[in-house]
Scaffold this active site. Structure first.
Site, PDB file in Angstrom:
ATOM      1  N   ASP A 101      -8.168  21.604 -31.397  1.00  0.00           N
ATOM      2  CA  ASP A 101      -9.331  22.465 -31.197  1.00  0.00           C
ATOM      3  C   ASP A 101     -10.526  21.823 -31.874  1.00  0.00           C
ATOM      4  OD1 ASP A 101      -7.996  24.430 -29.736  1.00  0.00           O
ATOM      5  OD2 ASP A 101      -7.478  25.585 -31.516  1.00  0.00           O
ATOM      6  N   ASP A 137      -9.246  25.934 -23.509  1.00  0.00           N
ATOM      7  CA  ASP A 137      -9.412  27.362 -23.778  1.00  0.00           C
ATOM      8  C   ASP A 137     -10.569  27.938 -22.962  1.00  0.00           C
ATOM      9  OD1 ASP A 137      -7.374  27.119 -25.681  1.00  0.00           O
ATOM     10  OD2 ASP A 137      -8.776  26.879 -27.337  1.00  0.00           O
TER      11      ASP A 137
END
Length: 151
Positions: free
Chosen positions: A111, A127
């Site tokens: 991330d 995402d």
């Protein structure tokens, strides 16, 4: 075929951004991206959204793989005739595959996007694809899907 190309391009973008982050930012480190809005922060996420199921990557790997197969079947069978429905499936597929690749080969999801104007979990391109695709599919289902298709 066009929808498969879209999904593949988004998976490629997701993986490119993740590789660049892993190569250029130390784990936990941050670099400015959009002042006062967004910074790039390298975070190894072993869970899902909001770090739920943390340390249960194998469960999330199975879920991602199953979701990817289901979406591919829906796309191949052209279950949804409208292009908006197919694009939404392609977005969700890209996100599922992008994070699946990380889980399979790294044991975690990379991330990197951290909001600065609000407290929100760090996220990645995959995402974004999942969220946008999910919202688009809900809009498709509510506005474009015929009653017989909903049944």
């Amino acid at each position: 075929m066009l929808y498969a190309i879209l999904a593949a391009a988004l998976v490629g973008l997701d993986q490119l951004v993740k590789v660049l982050v892993r190569l250029n930012i130390t784990e936990g480190g941050s670099v400015p991206f959009l002042p006062h809005i967004l910074q790039l922060t390298y975070y190894k996420n072993t869970g899902a959204a909001f770090s739920i199921f943390e340390e249960h990557t194998w469960i999330l790997t199975l879920i991602s793989a199953a979701a990817s197969v289901l979406i591919i079947v829906l796309m191949v069978k052209k279950t949804f005739n409208h292009p908006f429905g197919m694009v939404s499936l392609a977005l969700v597929l890209a996100g599922a595959v992008g994070n699946l690749i990380d889980r399979l080969f790294l044991g975690y999801v990379t991330d990197m996007f951290q909001t600065l104007f609000m407290n929100f979990p760090i996220f990645n391109v995959a995402d974004i694809c999942i969220v946008c695709g999910g919202i688009a599919f809900c809009i498709y289902f509510l506005l474009f899907c015929k009653e017989e298709d909903k049944a």
